[in-house]
Design an enzyme around this catalytic site. Structure first.
Site: not given
Length: 202
Positions: A44, A69, A141, A144, A167, A176
Site C-alpha cells: 500500500r 492496516k 494502488h 498492488r 488481507h 483477483y
C-alpha cells in the site's frame, strides 16, 4: 425500504509491458525506485512511505512491515532487484531511518525526521501514466492490484497471495481471480470445449 446492493467495480490492471514503460519513462530515480518497491512487494502507499532501514532483512531477503492496516505486522519477500535499487537510492541521502525521507535535496533528506509526503509519488504516477498514454484508470494502488494479479497468473496460490498482501479475509484476495488473463483464457477454453462436445449440426 429495500437497500440497493453495493456496487464494487473491478480495478484496472497494468500489464507487465505497461509497468516497464512506466519505469523506463520515469526520469527521477527516487520515483522509479518508489514505484518498483511498491509493485514488487504489493505494498500500500502508506507501507512504502513508512519503510525504514531496519525493516530490510537482506540475509533472509524479506521486509518487515510494521503496524499496517488493522495494526498488524507482516513479512513480505524482497526481490533481489528491489534490494539493489533501495540500496542505491539510500546512498543518495543516507537518512539514518527512512528509506524515502522528506526533503527537496540530499542534505534535507539526510536530516529528515519524516517520510516523503504522499502527494509527491501520487502526482508523479499520474504524470507518468499520461506520458505513457496508458488509457486506464490507475493510481499507485493499482500497482498492488497488478502485482497480485500477476502472481496469480504465475500460479501462486490465493492463500500465499493473501499472506503477502496482508488481507484478513480470503474473499478480498479472491477478487483477483476475476482479473487474471489466465483465468479468462481458461474460461474461454473450457466453454469452447463444452460447446464443441455438443457436436451441433451432426
Amino acid at each position: 425500504m429495500v437497500k440497493p446492493p453495493s456496487v464494487r467495480r473491478l480495478p484496472d490492471i497494468l500489464t507487465t509491458d505497461e509497468l516497464t514503460r512506466l519505469l523506463d519513462t520515469c526520469r527521477k530515480p527516487e520515483i522509479r525506485t518508489f514505484i518498483l518497491t511498491t509493485y514488487s512487494m504489493g505494498l500500500r502507499l502508506s507501507e512504502t512511505l513508512n519503510l525504514t532501514v531496519n525493516d530490510i532483512d537482506s540475509n533472509r531477503m524479506r521486509v518487515h512491515l510494521r503496524q499496517c492496516k488493522g495494526q498488524k505486522d507482516r513479512y513480505v519477500p524482497l526481490p533481489a532487484e528491489t534490494l539493489t535499487a533501495l540500496r542505491q537510492h539510500w546512498k543518495t541521502h543516507r537518512n539514518p531511518r527512512w528509506l524515502f525521507p522528506q526533503g527537496q535535496n540530499m542534505q534535507a533528506q539526510h536530516k529528515a525526521a519524516k517520510p516523503m509526503n504522499r502527494s509527491l509519488p501520487q502526482k508523479a504516477m499520474r504524470k507518468l501514466v499520461q506520458e505513457c498514454r496508458i488509457n486506464k484508470v490507475v493510481s499507485l494502488h493499482s500497482l498492488r492490484h497488478s502485482f497480485a494479479t500477476h502472481l496469480l497468473e504465475q500460479g501462486l496460490s490465493l492463500r500465499a497471495i493473501q499472506d503477502i498482501l496482508g488481507h484478513m479475509r480470503p474473499e478480498t484476495t479472491a477478487l483477483y481471480t476475476r482479473l487474471t488473463e489466465t483465468v479468462e483464457l481458461n474460461t474461454h477454453r473450457v466453454i469452447n470445449q463444452l460447446v464443441d462436445e455438443l457436436k451441433c449440426g451432426d
